[in-house]
Write an enzyme that holds these catalytic residues in place. Structure first.
Site, PDB file in Angstrom:
ATOM      1  N   GLY A 169     -11.544 -10.448  -2.606  1.00  0.00           N
ATOM      2  CA  GLY A 169     -10.800 -11.418  -1.808  1.00  0.00           C
ATOM      3  C   GLY A 169     -11.458 -12.782  -1.804  1.00  0.00           C
ATOM      4  O   GLY A 169     -12.174 -13.158  -2.741  1.00  0.00           O
ATOM      5  N   TYR A 170     -11.211 -13.529  -0.732  1.00  0.00           N
ATOM      6  CA  TYR A 170     -11.708 -14.901  -0.612  1.00  0.00           C
ATOM      7  C   TYR A 170     -13.227 -14.948  -0.538  1.00  0.00           C
ATOM      8  O   TYR A 170     -13.837 -15.951  -0.892  1.00  0.00           O
ATOM      9  CB  TYR A 170     -11.094 -15.568   0.626  1.00  0.00           C
ATOM     10  N   PRO A 212      -9.634  -7.140   9.677  1.00  0.00           N
ATOM     11  CA  PRO A 212      -8.813  -7.904  10.627  1.00  0.00           C
ATOM     12  C   PRO A 212      -8.950  -7.369  12.050  1.00  0.00           C
ATOM     13  O   PRO A 212      -9.502  -6.287  12.269  1.00  0.00           O
ATOM     14  CB  PRO A 212      -7.391  -7.679  10.109  1.00  0.00           C
ATOM     15  N   LYS A 243     -24.002 -14.213  12.599  1.00  0.00           N
ATOM     16  CA  LYS A 243     -22.745 -14.620  11.966  1.00  0.00           C
ATOM     17  C   LYS A 243     -21.668 -14.875  13.028  1.00  0.00           C
ATOM     18  O   LYS A 243     -20.983 -15.900  13.013  1.00  0.00           O
ATOM     19  CB  LYS A 243     -22.308 -13.530  10.987  1.00  0.00           C
ATOM     20  N   PHE A 274     -19.862 -20.821  17.790  1.00  0.00           N
ATOM     21  CA  PHE A 274     -20.308 -22.186  18.122  1.00  0.00           C
ATOM     22  C   PHE A 274     -19.452 -23.226  17.405  1.00  0.00           C
ATOM     23  O   PHE A 274     -19.080 -24.241  17.987  1.00  0.00           O
ATOM     24  CB  PHE A 274     -21.788 -22.370  17.736  1.00  0.00           C
ATOM     25  N   CYS A 310     -11.771 -16.144  10.023  1.00  0.00           N
ATOM     26  CA  CYS A 310     -13.010 -15.792  10.732  1.00  0.00           C
ATOM     27  C   CYS A 310     -13.076 -16.192  12.197  1.00  0.00           C
ATOM     28  O   CYS A 310     -13.473 -15.389  13.033  1.00  0.00           O
ATOM     29  CB  CYS A 310     -14.205 -16.413  10.009  1.00  0.00           C
ATOM     30  N   LYS A 341      -6.465 -25.071   6.126  1.00  0.00           N
ATOM     31  CA  LYS A 341      -7.230 -26.296   5.908  1.00  0.00           C
ATOM     32  C   LYS A 341      -6.950 -26.747   4.484  1.00  0.00           C
ATOM     33  O   LYS A 341      -6.269 -26.022   3.733  1.00  0.00           O
ATOM     34  CB  LYS A 341      -8.730 -26.067   6.140  1.00  0.00           C
TER      35      LYS A 341
HETATM   36  C1  UDX Z   1     -15.628 -20.694   8.662  1.00  0.00           C
HETATM   37  C2  UDX Z   1     -17.112 -21.069   8.741  1.00  0.00           C
HETATM   38  O1  UDX Z   1     -17.247 -22.509   8.618  1.00  0.00           O
HETATM   39  C3  UDX Z   1     -17.895 -20.362   7.650  1.00  0.00           C
HETATM   40  O2  UDX Z   1     -19.284 -20.636   7.786  1.00  0.00           O
HETATM   41  C4  UDX Z   1     -17.644 -18.853   7.771  1.00  0.00           C
HETATM   42  O3  UDX Z   1     -18.293 -18.182   6.720  1.00  0.00           O
HETATM   43  C5  UDX Z   1     -16.163 -18.548   7.730  1.00  0.00           C
HETATM   44  O4  UDX Z   1     -15.479 -19.277   8.747  1.00  0.00           O
HETATM   45  P1  UDX Z   1     -13.575 -21.419   7.155  1.00  0.00           P
HETATM   46  O5  UDX Z   1     -12.747 -20.742   8.196  1.00  0.00           O
HETATM   47  O6  UDX Z   1     -13.349 -21.065   5.729  1.00  0.00           O
HETATM   48  O7  UDX Z   1     -15.125 -21.182   7.425  1.00  0.00           O
HETATM   49  O8  UDX Z   1     -13.356 -23.017   7.258  1.00  0.00           O
HETATM   50  P2  UDX Z   1     -13.882 -24.147   8.265  1.00  0.00           P
HETATM   51  O9  UDX Z   1     -14.186 -25.351   7.466  1.00  0.00           O
HETATM   52  O10 UDX Z   1     -14.943 -23.664   9.156  1.00  0.00           O
HETATM   53  O11 UDX Z   1     -12.574 -24.486   9.126  1.00  0.00           O
HETATM   54  C6  UDX Z   1     -12.019 -23.565  10.044  1.00  0.00           C
HETATM   55  C7  UDX Z   1     -10.869 -24.219  10.791  1.00  0.00           C
HETATM   56  O12 UDX Z   1     -11.340 -25.232  11.681  1.00  0.00           O
HETATM   57  C8  UDX Z   1      -9.840 -24.900   9.903  1.00  0.00           C
HETATM   58  O13 UDX Z   1      -8.540 -24.610  10.384  1.00  0.00           O
HETATM   59  C9  UDX Z   1     -10.169 -26.371  10.043  1.00  0.00           C
HETATM   60  O14 UDX Z   1      -9.054 -27.201   9.806  1.00  0.00           O
HETATM   61  C10 UDX Z   1     -10.611 -26.435  11.481  1.00  0.00           C
HETATM   62  N1  UDX Z   1     -11.495 -27.572  11.774  1.00  0.00           N
HETATM   63  C11 UDX Z   1     -12.733 -27.652  11.195  1.00  0.00           C
HETATM   64  C12 UDX Z   1     -11.085 -28.544  12.685  1.00  0.00           C
HETATM   65  O15 UDX Z   1      -9.970 -28.495  13.235  1.00  0.00           O
HETATM   66  N2  UDX Z   1     -11.943 -29.576  12.974  1.00  0.00           N
HETATM   67  C13 UDX Z   1     -13.180 -29.681  12.416  1.00  0.00           C
HETATM   68  O16 UDX Z   1     -13.900 -30.648  12.749  1.00  0.00           O
HETATM   69  C14 UDX Z   1     -13.592 -28.695  11.491  1.00  0.00           C
HETATM   70  P1  ADP Z   2     -11.986 -11.673   2.718  1.00  0.00           P
HETATM   71  O1  ADP Z   2     -11.468 -13.006   3.154  1.00  0.00           O
HETATM   72  O2  ADP Z   2     -12.955 -11.086   3.713  1.00  0.00           O
HETATM   73  O3  ADP Z   2     -12.541 -11.685   1.328  1.00  0.00           O
HETATM   74  P2  ADP Z   2      -9.521 -10.408   1.759  1.00  0.00           P
HETATM   75  O4  ADP Z   2      -8.444  -9.748   2.550  1.00  0.00           O
HETATM   76  O5  ADP Z   2      -9.223 -11.675   1.018  1.00  0.00           O
HETATM   77  O6  ADP Z   2     -10.746 -10.632   2.771  1.00  0.00           O
HETATM   78  O7  ADP Z   2     -10.114  -9.376   0.696  1.00  0.00           O
HETATM   79  C1  ADP Z   2     -10.478  -8.067   0.953  1.00  0.00           C
HETATM   80  C2  ADP Z   2     -10.092  -7.204  -0.264  1.00  0.00           C
HETATM   81  O8  ADP Z   2     -10.664  -5.918  -0.099  1.00  0.00           O
HETATM   82  C3  ADP Z   2      -8.593  -7.002  -0.452  1.00  0.00           C
HETATM   83  O9  ADP Z   2      -8.192  -7.486  -1.731  1.00  0.00           O
HETATM   84  C4  ADP Z   2      -8.410  -5.463  -0.354  1.00  0.00           C
HETATM   85  O10 ADP Z   2      -7.443  -4.955  -1.262  1.00  0.00           O
HETATM   86  C5  ADP Z   2      -9.807  -4.966  -0.720  1.00  0.00           C
HETATM   87  N1  ADP Z   2     -10.129  -3.612  -0.255  1.00  0.00           N
HETATM   88  C6  ADP Z   2     -10.008  -3.121   1.003  1.00  0.00           C
HETATM   89  N2  ADP Z   2     -10.445  -1.829   1.061  1.00  0.00           N
HETATM   90  C7  ADP Z   2     -10.870  -1.494  -0.188  1.00  0.00           C
HETATM   91  C8  ADP Z   2     -11.452  -0.310  -0.787  1.00  0.00           C
HETATM   92  N3  ADP Z   2     -11.703   0.783  -0.068  1.00  0.00           N
HETATM   93  N4  ADP Z   2     -11.741  -0.334  -2.103  1.00  0.00           N
HETATM   94  C9  ADP Z   2     -11.509  -1.449  -2.835  1.00  0.00           C
HETATM   95  N5  ADP Z   2     -10.981  -2.591  -2.337  1.00  0.00           N
HETATM   96  C10 ADP Z   2     -10.655  -2.630  -1.032  1.00  0.00           C
END
Ligand code: UDX
Ligand code: ADP
Length: 470
Positions: free
Chosen positions: A11-12, A93, A223, A229, A279, A342
């Protein structure tokens, strides 16, 4: 010495993280596995613009390593069996039902993948938690693995496991630079040799002083705390934005003024439509659940208010659009620019656009939605309705309907308002002299990201609202 890595979950987090590890550690074979065949096919697509995750620079990293020491496959069992180290990077989730529904994380995918590792691993395997997890999840993983400990598969050596926590701090949209030059790498664990093995993988490109070693629970809690924060700063500045609108102050000026205090710092002070992403909300809700579990009800309420303010900010924006359009948006066309949570990502998880669009659809609006990277099927899944089947960019009919359009110009055709919800860089360059005449007058620009050229929009005859600007 780690020679083979398997990552469960493409995933991401798993995809970009493993791509950078493969890039920086050419002597390590990295295999990313997923149950989802179409996701794996997309990772293997010869056309690098079709990777399932959009991240600036990711295509180049994958292009350099794929087929060399970076592999994507659905053959989960073989990849685990071959691995010295297995990363768990599956989705976690928030639970939707049962005990802890709405707060606790659903750990079914973590448990399933831990069971798969227990069944398929051979010899000694280091298991690394990469997904964001509630504190003490490592306990669950450890007890599943220890039940299999000692078994001998075929002629191999007995199975043994070490469990580490190595939370991911990358932010989407900047994942590649975040991974290539992290502020810190956190490794939590009890087995010093396992910790040093993982530290030596990162040591290929991360300076030693940035590799922090802690116990398992500190790592997991760090984390959640970091995300809580960060999210809390956003809710704080958004609360001040509302006050600025009421009093005539400008939230960007306030943010700049307080951000120059080195104790506060300038980052994460951008008022907007509220935080999204997979997150922040999930992690805070986890924290709320954890505090509640330990009887810390005041602390739970404190963190819950950060999420509540965020939801309020989204509803507030939808409501003020309705108010400015004479109290009704029924049957009115509203152009929505930006659907991703974002800029520079195609991810829409918890995107503020989802709630705001749903609120406006509920009010009967016709939404013409444009996002450079989010496809119509994803918008449909998030809005839980099908798009109206009408020629793209043409008029929509009825109430509470939407369509994805291909350009901002198509979006604004005969629209009463334009609402910017994601800070895509191209939205700073919009040509208001061209767009404004396409709209129905009096027309509004609602800039929830403080990105548009307001002076040009005003000069072109639009009325404007900007978040946090009184
Ligand atoms: C976040 C954490 O930053 C990262 O360390 C963790 O691993 C995963 O969660 P992410 O959710 O990918 O990362 O993006 P981030 O840049 O943190 O933005 C989160 C949300 O806050 C977005 O919707 C962004 O638009 C919003 N945001 C961020 C604001 O509204 N204002 C800001 O000043 C910064
Ligand atoms: P994240 O943002 O944490 O990476 P995603 O939902 O983008 O989360 O990715 C999680 C991936 O894990 C999904 O593509 C899902 O299909 C995969 N996954 C979940 N359970 C298993 C499993 N038991 N074996 C292999 N892949 C899995």
């Amino acid at each position: 010495m780690i020679r083979t890595i398997c990552c469960i979950g493409a995933g991401y987090v798993g995809g970009p993280t493993m791509a950078v590890i493969a890039d920086r550690c050419p002597e390590v074979q990295v295999t990313v596995v997923d149950l989802n065949q179409s996701r794996i096919d997309a990772w293997n697509d010869v056309d690098l613009s079709k990777l399932p995750v959009y991240e600036p620079g990711l295509d180049q990293v994958v292009g350099r390593c794929r087929g060399r020491n970076l592999h994507f496959t659905t053959r989960v069992e073989a990849a685990i069996a071959n691995a010295d180290m297995v990363f768990l990077s599956v989705n976690t989730p928030t639970k939707t039902k049962g005990v802890g529904a709405g707060q606790a994380s659903d750990l079914r995918w973590i448990e399933a993948s831990a069971r798969q590792v227990a069944a398929c691993a051979q010899g000694h395997t280091i298991v690394v938690e990469k997904s964001t997890l509630p504190v003490r999840t490592a306990d669950t993983v450890k007890s599943i693995l220890s039940a299999a400990q000692g078994e001998v598969a075929g002629a191999g050596s007995p199975k043994t496991f070490s469990v580490l926590s190595n939370p991911e701090f990358l932010a989407e949209g900047t994942a590649i630079p975040d991974l290539e030059s992290p502020d810190r790498v956190l490794i939590g664990g009890e087995d010093p040799a396992a910790i040093e093995s993982l530290a030596s993988v990162y040591g290929n490109w991360v300076p030693q002083e940035r590799i922090l070693r802690t116990n398992l629970w500190s790592s997991e809690l760090s984390k959640l705390t970091a995300n809580a924060f960060l999210a809390q700063r956003i809710s704080s500045i958004n609360s001040i934005a509302a006050l600025c609108e009421a009093t005539g102050a400008d939230v960007n000026e306030v943010a700049h003024a307080i951000g120059t205090d080195t104790r506060i710092g300038p980052k994460f002070l951008k008022a907007g439509p509220g935080f999204g992403g997979s997150c922040f909300q999930k992690d805070i809700l986890n924290l709320v659940y954890l505090c509640g579990h330990y009887g810390l009800s005041a602390e739970a309420a404190y963190w819950q208010s950060v999420v509540d303010l965020n939801t309020w900010q989204q509803d507030r924006i939808a409501q003020l659009v309705v108010q400015r359009l004479f109290g009704t948006v029924t049957g009115k066309r509203i152009a929505v620019l930006g659907f991703a949570f974002k800029a520079d990502t195609n991810d829409t998880r918890e995107a503020p656009a989802i709630r705001i669009c749903k609120d406006l659809l509920e009010e009967g609006a016709q939404l013409a939605i444009y996002d450079p990277k989010v496809p119509a099927y994803q918008m449909g899944a998030d809005l839980a309705t099908e798009p109206q089947d009408a020629p793209t960019g043409g008029p929509l009919s009825g109430e509470g309907v939407w369509q994805r359009v291909a350009t901002p110009a198509e979006a604004v055709a005969q629209a009463d308002a334009l609402l910017i919800l994601t800070e895509w860089a191209s939205f700073a360059q919009l040509d208001w002299a061209d767009l404004a005449p396409r709209m129905r007058k009096p027309a509004w620009l609602f800039d929830a990201r403080s990105i548009a050229d307001l002076a040009a929009a005003r000069a072109a005859g639009l009325q404007v609202w900007r978040v946090g600007c009184g």
